[in-house]
Design a protein around this motif. Structure first.
Motif, PDB file in Angstrom:
ATOM      1  N   MET B   1       0.839  -1.198   0.000  1.00 26.87           N
ATOM      2  CA  MET B   1       0.000   0.000   0.000  1.00 26.87           C
ATOM      3  C   MET B   1       0.879   1.254   0.000  1.00 26.87           C
ATOM      4  N   ARG B   2       0.534   2.186  -0.875  1.00 20.90           N
ATOM      5  CA  ARG B   2       1.269   3.444  -0.958  1.00 20.90           C
ATOM      6  C   ARG B   2       1.130   4.217   0.365  1.00 20.90           C
ATOM      7  N   LYS B   3       2.235   4.774   0.818  1.00 21.25           N
ATOM      8  CA  LYS B   3       2.179   5.563   2.047  1.00 21.25           C
ATOM      9  C   LYS B   3       1.384   6.847   1.799  1.00 21.25           C
ATOM     10  N   VAL B   4       0.568   7.243   2.782  1.00 21.13           N
ATOM     11  CA  VAL B   4      -0.189   8.496   2.672  1.00 21.13           C
ATOM     12  C   VAL B   4       0.168   9.394   3.846  1.00 21.13           C
ATOM     13  N   ASP B   5      -0.358  10.600   3.790  1.00 19.94           N
ATOM     14  CA  ASP B   5      -0.078  11.526   4.890  1.00 19.94           C
ATOM     15  C   ASP B   5      -0.792  11.083   6.173  1.00 19.94           C
ATOM     16  N   ALA B   6      -2.055  10.729   6.037  1.00 24.69           N
ATOM     17  CA  ALA B   6      -2.824  10.402   7.239  1.00 24.69           C
ATOM     18  C   ALA B   6      -3.685   9.177   7.022  1.00 24.69           C
ATOM     19  N   VAL B   7      -3.783   8.349   8.034  1.00 26.10           N
ATOM     20  CA  VAL B   7      -4.754   7.258   8.009  1.00 26.10           C
ATOM     21  C   VAL B   7      -5.767   7.534   9.116  1.00 26.10           C
ATOM     22  N   ILE B   8      -7.050   7.449   8.744  1.00 23.93           N
ATOM     23  CA  ILE B   8      -8.146   7.728   9.678  1.00 23.93           C
ATOM     24  C   ILE B   8      -8.893   6.428   9.909  1.00 23.93           C
ATOM     25  N   ILE B   9      -9.138   6.097  11.163  1.00 21.33           N
ATOM     26  CA  ILE B   9      -9.834   4.854  11.468  1.00 21.33           C
ATOM     27  C   ILE B   9     -11.263   5.174  11.865  1.00 21.33           C
ATOM     28  N   GLY B  10     -12.202   4.817  10.995  1.00 19.98           N
ATOM     29  CA  GLY B  10     -13.611   5.060  11.255  1.00 19.98           C
ATOM     30  C   GLY B  10     -14.155   6.166  10.362  1.00 19.98           C
ATOM     31  N   ALA B  11     -15.298   5.903   9.716  1.00 18.88           N
ATOM     32  CA  ALA B  11     -15.920   6.883   8.818  1.00 18.88           C
ATOM     33  C   ALA B  11     -17.247   7.349   9.391  1.00 18.88           C
ATOM     34  N   GLY B  12     -17.262   7.640  10.689  1.00 17.92           N
ATOM     35  CA  GLY B  12     -18.499   8.065  11.342  1.00 17.92           C
ATOM     36  C   GLY B  12     -18.582   9.569  11.496  1.00 17.92           C
ATOM     37  N   ALA B  13     -19.198   9.986  12.617  1.00 22.19           N
ATOM     38  CA  ALA B  13     -19.438  11.411  12.854  1.00 22.19           C
ATOM     39  C   ALA B  13     -18.145  12.214  12.814  1.00 22.19           C
ATOM     40  N   SER B  14     -17.079  11.703  13.433  1.00 26.09           N
ATOM     41  CA  SER B  14     -15.837  12.469  13.472  1.00 26.09           C
ATOM     42  C   SER B  14     -14.908  12.116  12.317  1.00 26.09           C
ATOM     43  N   GLY B  15     -14.767  10.845  12.018  1.00 25.86           N
ATOM     44  CA  GLY B  15     -13.844  10.435  10.959  1.00 25.86           C
ATOM     45  C   GLY B  15     -14.185  11.075   9.620  1.00 25.86           C
ATOM     46  N   GLY B  16     -15.473  11.187   9.332  1.00 28.67           N
ATOM     47  CA  GLY B  16     -15.896  11.796   8.082  1.00 28.67           C
ATOM     48  C   GLY B  16     -15.495  13.260   8.011  1.00 28.67           C
ATOM     49  N   VAL B  17     -15.656  13.959   9.129  1.00 30.99           N
ATOM     50  CA  VAL B  17     -15.292  15.378   9.167  1.00 30.99           C
ATOM     51  C   VAL B  17     -13.782  15.544   8.986  1.00 30.99           C
ATOM     52  N   ASP B 505       3.830  11.390  19.337  1.00 31.96           N
ATOM     53  CA  ASP B 505       3.740  12.613  18.535  1.00 31.96           C
ATOM     54  C   ASP B 505       2.616  12.582  17.518  1.00 31.96           C
ATOM     55  N   ASN B 506       2.363  11.421  16.948  1.00 34.43           N
ATOM     56  CA  ASN B 506       1.560  11.421  15.726  1.00 34.43           C
ATOM     57  C   ASN B 506       0.375  10.460  15.761  1.00 34.43           C
ATOM     58  N   VAL B 507      -0.165  10.243  16.948  1.00 34.51           N
ATOM     59  CA  VAL B 507      -1.424   9.507  17.048  1.00 34.51           C
ATOM     60  C   VAL B 507      -2.446  10.413  17.737  1.00 34.51           C
ATOM     61  N   PHE B 508      -3.589  10.586  17.076  1.00 32.19           N
ATOM     62  CA  PHE B 508      -4.625  11.484  17.580  1.00 32.19           C
ATOM     63  C   PHE B 508      -5.944  10.731  17.737  1.00 32.19           C
ATOM     64  N   VAL B 509      -6.685  11.119  18.758  1.00 32.37           N
ATOM     65  CA  VAL B 509      -8.063  10.646  18.902  1.00 32.37           C
ATOM     66  C   VAL B 509      -8.943  11.833  18.537  1.00 32.37           C
ATOM     67  N   ALA B 510     -10.026  11.596  17.820  1.00 28.38           N
ATOM     68  CA  ALA B 510     -10.862  12.731  17.383  1.00 28.38           C
ATOM     69  C   ALA B 510     -12.337  12.423  17.512  1.00 28.38           C
ATOM     70  N   ARG B 543       1.769  20.744   8.597  1.00 30.04           N
ATOM     71  CA  ARG B 543       2.508  21.529   7.609  1.00 30.04           C
ATOM     72  C   ARG B 543       3.840  21.987   8.164  1.00 30.04           C
ATOM     73  N   GLY B 544       3.870  22.288   9.451  1.00 32.46           N
ATOM     74  CA  GLY B 544       5.105  22.787  10.052  1.00 32.46           C
ATOM     75  C   GLY B 544       6.058  21.678  10.453  1.00 32.46           C
ATOM     76  N   THR B 545       5.573  20.688  11.158  1.00 34.10           N
ATOM     77  CA  THR B 545       6.471  19.750  11.856  1.00 34.10           C
ATOM     78  C   THR B 545       6.419  18.320  11.336  1.00 34.10           C
ATOM     79  N   ARG B 546       5.367  17.973  10.593  1.00 38.94           N
ATOM     80  CA  ARG B 546       5.125  16.563  10.233  1.00 38.94           C
ATOM     81  C   ARG B 546       5.079  15.681  11.477  1.00 38.94           C
ATOM     82  N   PHE B 547       4.808  16.288  12.609  1.00 39.90           N
ATOM     83  CA  PHE B 547       4.680  15.572  13.889  1.00 39.90           C
ATOM     84  C   PHE B 547       5.942  14.831  14.300  1.00 39.90           C
ATOM     85  N   ARG B 548       7.088  15.407  13.907  1.00 39.12           N
ATOM     86  CA  ARG B 548       8.338  14.805  14.392  1.00 39.12           C
ATOM     87  C   ARG B 548       8.958  15.782  15.356  1.00 39.12           C
ATOM     88  N   SER B 549       9.028  15.389  16.614  1.00 37.23           N
ATOM     89  CA  SER B 549       9.576  16.310  17.603  1.00 37.23           C
ATOM     90  C   SER B 549      11.075  16.086  17.739  1.00 37.23           C
TER      91      SER B 549
END
Lengths: 177, 549
Positions: B1-17, B505-510, B543-549
């Motif tokens: 699988m080609r690497k992407v910028d972001a992977v989102i888990i779940g296409a519900g109320a928040s994932g869709g947004v 650095d680069n795992v978010f809950v939304a 855009r600024g950090t790519r989440f690498r501290s």
């Protein structure tokens, strides 16, 4: 006939085949029952009529509630099959051998025992909600024949506007040809 | 699988947004959704098989087969439960998630809902606390959700709402009969009734038509696509960018990390049950409070051996939903006019400011009760079968109004989801084990709200009333929240105010997992608004950090 209808017909046939195979141990040949024997169905119908009796409008028997239960016992409620076998046998026993054929007074006494005896109470508690589902639920599952309960309550029988491509009165939701 | 910028888990109320916000801002996204994409015509409006009444199964996933959970009751007895069974706490597994079938109430939380600890003080036995953000922080994003996803209603007569800059984009639906009765009665009581907000087209909006006022609403996908969920608003917009790929029937197993604990992507089972890896610069978890916590707990690393974000044992804790309480009123005239969705008038007079109570609930008339649902709503002393039961159905069905509301719950440390040590799903992933109970004060609040609802119905002319009292069990289900609390103290929360999981650095809950408390309102609009807020942070920071501290 469009593609989706062909597919549905095919799936229906496949499901029916699977069911008849699974129900081979119970459903009597030549009847419309999938799980019950003719006698069990007669007992169940008589028992259900005490739970939802006929008055100005049809009761459980008239609305085909036993067909709802029979159909679910071959699919979603498969786990309850034995409970029904045992429960209906106990119902007959409490009424002196044949619940459906017993006089009303004797049926009433048997019903009371069925509810109170710790051995049969779980069956009765299982039966009541199933009866309500078969009577008040969507006809497509085999009960609520001719929208009997919805007519009684004054709820318009056509479930929703804009779905006239489906013949909902047949109970199976099959596409009209 | 080609690497992407972001992977989102779940296409519900928040994932869709989040998918729409990122992709329309030039960030490439893969969305992994474990369920399917149902259209409005896939549903038969089956009152025994839907999201709310799932006696014969549910209509928006997950399937009963292969998706068990373990439920532990108050006595400690454990039992394997299926998605169609009540104590599973199911929401949905499909594109749109719960927003496909919801009733679609579109509430902004009250400003005090974000300041529960400051407003009411600590409560013994509860983890009651403030959110790390305020109503004012969220206000612009509430507005964005209301206009982009679409809300109808008119809350101008509600003096208890937080300040808003713009009105709702669509007018309310015309009132049905019970709304007219209740609105007049609330006025007589000097309460403040108004046309409640709904994520529902009342007029053509966003290229879709208006609600056709049928009774098959809550629990069902909308027949005419008038309910506004993420599946018919933001997700199509995300896909139209060409930067967002949505993969269905894709079950994420775990988040993967490098040696230093930086996330590299996720491992998931695709639609053919093949194990795949999707690499990404960052990971956004939006699986709702139960499954999001499960994924974090299943994502282990030598630095967090009990799961991502779980260093202080907070992941999965504080599971909240809403216990609904209220009352039913019997009227001598017919009040049923078969004009859906039913719910239409609300009061927020009792959300706060109740002497001795920490919060309260919004109260509204209920969605149309289908006959099978009404069987269990009859007055308490009605025989449960026989001629009297049938007669009661006939007497009450078209002459009863229900008023109820979501009780503000006091969060509980012991109400939680964990990984079950033995039971696994069909992919071999450990499943959730749900346990807990309600705080006694939640019961007090709910009981008080039932009395308020009863008072309203009596004022409306009800000849007979009966109450619906709060349940004592832990609630999850449609309103599930709280399991990955956001906070400023890394020792007493799972994520920071932007949903960024502590230590990573680069795992978010939304999603609703972040809610510290869950308000006395339906949470969907708050989940959407918070997803917009977090997305904005993600776009700026990536855009600024790519989440690498």
């Amino acid at each position: 006939m469009n593609v989706s209808r062909t597919r549905r017909t095919f799936l229906g046939a496949a499901a029916a085949a699977a069911i008849s195979g699974a129900a081979g141990c119970g459903g009597a040949r030549g009847t419309t029952w999938r799980v019950f024997s003719g006698h069990e169905a007669r007992t169940l119908d008589a028992l259900l009529e005490w739970i939802i009796p006929e008055d100005d409008s049809p009761g459980a028997r008239g609305a085909g509630v036993s067909h709802y239960i029979d159909r679910q016992l071959s699919t979603h409620f498969r786990e309850h099959r034995q409970a029904y076998r045992d429960g209906l046998a106990a119902t007959d026993r409490l009424a002196g051998g044949d619940f459906a054929g017993a006089p009303r007074k004797q049926q009433q006494a048997a019903l009371r025992k069925l509810q109170r005896d710790p051995a049969t109470r779980p069956f009765f508690n299982l039966l009541v909600p199933h009866a309500m589902q078969g009577f008040y639920g969507n006809p497509r599952h085999g009960g609520n024949r001719d929208f009997a309960s919805w007519r009684m309550l004054g709820v318009p029988p056509l479930p929703v506007r804009g779905r006239s491509q489906y013949d909902l009165t047949a109970g199976g939701g099959n596409a009209k040809s | 699988m080609r690497k992407v910028d972001a992977v989102i888990i779940g296409a519900g109320a928040s994932g869709g947004v989040v998918a729409k916000e990122l992709s329309t801002n030039g960030i490439s996204v893969v969305v992994l959704e474990r369920g399917r994409w149902y259209g409005p015509n896939d549903d038969r409006k089956d009152d025994l098989r839907n999201q709310r009444t799932s006696i014969l199964g549910n209509n928006s996933g997950p399937e009963d087969e292969g998706n068990p959970r373990v439920a532990v009751d108050a006595q400690g007895r454990e039992r394997i439960v299926l998605p169609s069974q009540g104590n599973y706490s199911n929401n949905a597994a499909c594109v749109g998630g719960g927003t496909l079938t919801y009733g679609a109430m579109a509430w902004r939380y009250h400003p005090k809902d974000f300041r529960m600890r400051s407003t009411y003080g600590a409560l013994e036995g509860s983890t009651l606390d403030d959110w790390p953000i305020s109503y004012d922080d969220l206000e612009p994003y509430y507005e964005k959700a209301e206009w982009e996803i679409g809300v109808s209603g008119d809350d101008s007569a509600n003096p208890f709402k937080g300040p808003r800059k713009k009105p709702l984009p669509m007018p309310p639906l015309a009132l049905n009969k019970e709304c007219v009765i209740l609105k007049a009665a609330a006025g007589r009581l000097k309460l403040h009734p108004f046309d409640l907000p709904m994520l529902r087209n009342s007029v053509p909006y966003n290229g879709r038509g208006p609600c056709m006022r049928c009774r098959w609403c809550v629990g069902f996908p909308c027949e005419v696509n008038a309910k506004c969920g993420t599946q018919n608003t933001v997700i199509p917009k995300a896909l139209a960018t060409g930067l967002c790929e949505l993969r269905l029937r894709s079950m994420v197993k775990e988040i993967q990390f490098d040696q230093k604990g930086h996330a590299t992507g996720v491992a998931y089972f695709d639609e053919h049950d093949r194990l795949q890896t999707q690499e990404a610069d960052f990971v956004v978890v939006a699986g709702a409070a139960t499954e999001t916590a499960r994924l974090l707990l299943n994502s282990k690393h030598r630095l967090w051996p009990t799961g991502a974000g779980n260093r202080y044992d907070w992941v999965g804790r504080n599971l909240q939903g809403h216990t609904y309480t209220g009352a039913f009123g019997y009227f001598e005239e017919v009040v049923y006019d078969d004009i859906g969705p039913g719910a239409g008038v609300a009061i927020c007079d009792f959300n706060h400011g109740n002497p001795g109570l920490r919060g309260g609930a919004m109260l509204a008339n209920e969605f149309i009760r289908l006959p099978i649902q009404f069987v269990s709503m009859l007055p308490p002393r009605t025989p449960r079968f026989g001629p009297a039961h049938k007669e009661a159905m006939r007497k009450y069905y078209r002459r009863t109004i229900a008023v109820q509301g979501p009780t503000q719950e006091m969060p509980m440390w012991h109400s939680r989801v964990q990984l079950d040590p033995k039971v696994k799903d069909r992919w071999g992933i450990p499943v959730l084990r749900i346990s807990g109970s309600q705080h006694p004060h939640t019961i007090e609040i709910g009981t008080a709200m039932a009395a308020k609802a009863e008072m309203w119905l009596k004022a409306a002319g009800a000849a007979e009333t009966w109450r619906k009292l709060p349940g004592h069990n832990v609630t999850g289900g449609q309103h599930q929240a709280g399991t990955c609390r956001m906070g400023n103290d890394p020792k007493a929360s799972v994520a920071n105010r932007y949903g960024q999981v502590h230590d990573i650095d680069n795992v978010f809950v939304a999603d609703g997992s972040l809610h510290v408390t869950n308000g006395g309102f339906n949470p969907a609009l708050t989940i959407m608004a918070d997803a917009y807020r977090i997305s904005e942070h993600l776009i700026k920071t990536w855009r600024g950090t790519r989440f690498r501290s």
